[in-house]
Design a protein around this motif. Structure first.
Motif, PDB file in Angstrom:
ATOM      1  N   GLY A 114     -15.665   1.950  -4.651  1.00 10.00           N
ATOM      2  CA  GLY A 114     -16.961   1.477  -4.278  1.00 10.00           C
ATOM      3  C   GLY A 114     -16.882   0.352  -3.259  1.00 10.00           C
ATOM      4  N   ARG A 115     -18.007  -0.148  -2.867  1.00  9.41           N
ATOM      5  CA  ARG A 115     -18.074  -1.205  -1.864  1.00  9.41           C
ATOM      6  C   ARG A 115     -17.490  -2.523  -2.360  1.00  9.41           C
ATOM      7  N   GLU A 116     -17.446  -2.754  -3.647  1.00  9.96           N
ATOM      8  CA  GLU A 116     -16.868  -3.997  -4.142  1.00  9.96           C
ATOM      9  C   GLU A 116     -15.364  -4.056  -3.926  1.00  9.96           C
ATOM     10  N   ARG A 117     -14.758  -2.920  -3.587  1.00 16.08           N
ATOM     11  CA  ARG A 117     -13.324  -2.891  -3.344  1.00 16.08           C
ATOM     12  C   ARG A 117     -12.979  -2.527  -1.900  1.00 16.08           C
ATOM     13  N   ALA A 118     -13.982  -2.448  -1.036  1.00 17.29           N
ATOM     14  CA  ALA A 118     -13.713  -2.063   0.349  1.00 17.29           C
ATOM     15  C   ALA A 118     -14.685  -2.776   1.288  1.00 17.29           C
ATOM     16  N   ILE A 119     -14.244  -2.946   2.517  1.00 17.06           N
ATOM     17  CA  ILE A 119     -15.094  -3.478   3.580  1.00 17.06           C
ATOM     18  C   ILE A 119     -15.347  -2.317   4.528  1.00 17.06           C
ATOM     19  N   ILE A 120     -16.609  -2.040   4.778  1.00 23.90           N
ATOM     20  CA  ILE A 120     -16.977  -0.983   5.719  1.00 23.90           C
ATOM     21  C   ILE A 120     -17.281  -1.659   7.050  1.00 23.90           C
ATOM     22  N   PHE A 121     -16.555  -1.265   8.095  1.00 25.55           N
ATOM     23  CA  PHE A 121     -16.745  -1.862   9.413  1.00 25.55           C
ATOM     24  C   PHE A 121     -17.177  -0.760  10.368  1.00 25.55           C
ATOM     25  N   SER A 122     -18.308  -0.969  11.034  1.00 26.65           N
ATOM     26  CA  SER A 122     -18.792   0.016  11.992  1.00 26.65           C
ATOM     27  C   SER A 122     -19.536  -0.702  13.117  1.00 26.65           C
ATOM     28  N   VAL A 123     -18.815  -0.965  14.204  1.00 27.09           N
ATOM     29  CA  VAL A 123     -19.409  -1.577  15.388  1.00 27.09           C
ATOM     30  C   VAL A 123     -18.936  -0.778  16.594  1.00 27.09           C
ATOM     31  N   GLU A 124     -19.892  -0.197  17.289  1.00 26.02           N
ATOM     32  CA  GLU A 124     -19.599   0.647  18.449  1.00 26.02           C
ATOM     33  C   GLU A 124     -18.595   1.730  18.081  1.00 26.02           C
ATOM     34  N   ASN A 125     -17.468   1.806  18.767  1.00 29.28           N
ATOM     35  CA  ASN A 125     -16.500   2.872  18.513  1.00 29.28           C
ATOM     36  C   ASN A 125     -15.583   2.600  17.330  1.00 29.28           C
ATOM     37  N   ILE A 126     -15.521   1.369  16.874  1.00 30.10           N
ATOM     38  CA  ILE A 126     -14.607   1.006  15.793  1.00 30.10           C
ATOM     39  C   ILE A 126     -15.296   1.238  14.453  1.00 30.10           C
ATOM     40  N   LYS A 127     -14.773   2.209  13.719  1.00 28.76           N
ATOM     41  CA  LYS A 127     -15.306   2.522  12.397  1.00 28.76           C
ATOM     42  C   LYS A 127     -14.134   2.565  11.433  1.00 28.76           C
ATOM     43  N   ALA A 128     -14.173   1.693  10.425  1.00 23.40           N
ATOM     44  CA  ALA A 128     -13.032   1.593   9.517  1.00 23.40           C
ATOM     45  C   ALA A 128     -13.496   1.308   8.097  1.00 23.40           C
ATOM     46  N   VAL A 129     -12.702   1.772   7.161  1.00 20.81           N
ATOM     47  CA  VAL A 129     -12.852   1.425   5.753  1.00 20.81           C
ATOM     48  C   VAL A 129     -11.611   0.601   5.419  1.00 20.81           C
ATOM     49  N   ILE A 130     -11.822  -0.660   5.092  1.00 16.92           N
ATOM     50  CA  ILE A 130     -10.724  -1.602   4.879  1.00 16.92           C
ATOM     51  C   ILE A 130     -10.615  -1.892   3.388  1.00 16.92           C
ATOM     52  N   MET A 131      -9.442  -1.608   2.826  1.00 15.79           N
ATOM     53  CA  MET A 131      -9.195  -1.850   1.407  1.00 15.79           C
ATOM     54  C   MET A 131      -7.998  -2.780   1.266  1.00 15.79           C
ATOM     55  N   ALA A 132      -7.707  -3.183   0.057  1.00 16.15           N
ATOM     56  CA  ALA A 132      -6.654  -4.170  -0.184  1.00 16.15           C
ATOM     57  C   ALA A 132      -5.296  -3.735   0.350  1.00 16.15           C
ATOM     58  N   HIS A 133      -4.976  -2.452   0.251  1.00 20.24           N
ATOM     59  CA  HIS A 133      -3.635  -2.009   0.626  1.00 20.24           C
ATOM     60  C   HIS A 133      -3.628  -0.880   1.644  1.00 20.24           C
TER      61      HIS A 133
END
Length: 105
Positions: A1-20
């Motif tokens: 869920g979102r409490e364990r990940a950072i969703i980044f979406s700005v222009e062309n950069i789209k990423a799901v950032i997790m602890a590892h």
């Protein structure tokens, strides 16, 4: 869920950032590929700077020698924000031409 990940979406950069791990969407896109290479380098540098004996203590909230090391999520988030800011800065510097529509009646 979102409490364990950072969703980044700005222009062309789209990423799901997790602890590892990081999931970088559209990493083969020519507009994103250079950033993907830089991001891989930053992750490898971050990984190489971690002493395996410290990992247990660091994740337990203690750091054995008081060195401050950012978690992977922050390293990746910083890289994503830096890339987005660079892209936006370059866009702001571009000269724009505005077309005027003239209606003749």
């Amino acid at each position: 869920g979102r409490e364990r990940a950072i969703i980044f979406s700005v222009e062309n950069i789209k990423a799901v950032i997790m602890a590892h791990e990081v999931l970088l969407l559209n990493s083969k896109d020519p507009a994103v590929a250079p950033f993907a290479e830089v991001l891989c380098e930053k992750i490898l540098n971050h990984h190489d700077s971690i002493d395996p004996e410290e990992v247990g203590a660091e994740f337990g909230g203690e750091n054995l020698d008081d060195r401050k090391r950012l978690p992977l999520e922050f390293v990746v988030l910083e890289a994503c924000l830096d890339e987005a800011c660079t892209w936006l800065d370059n866009e702001a510097k571009k000269p724009y031409t505005y077309s005027l529509l003239i209606f003749r009646g």
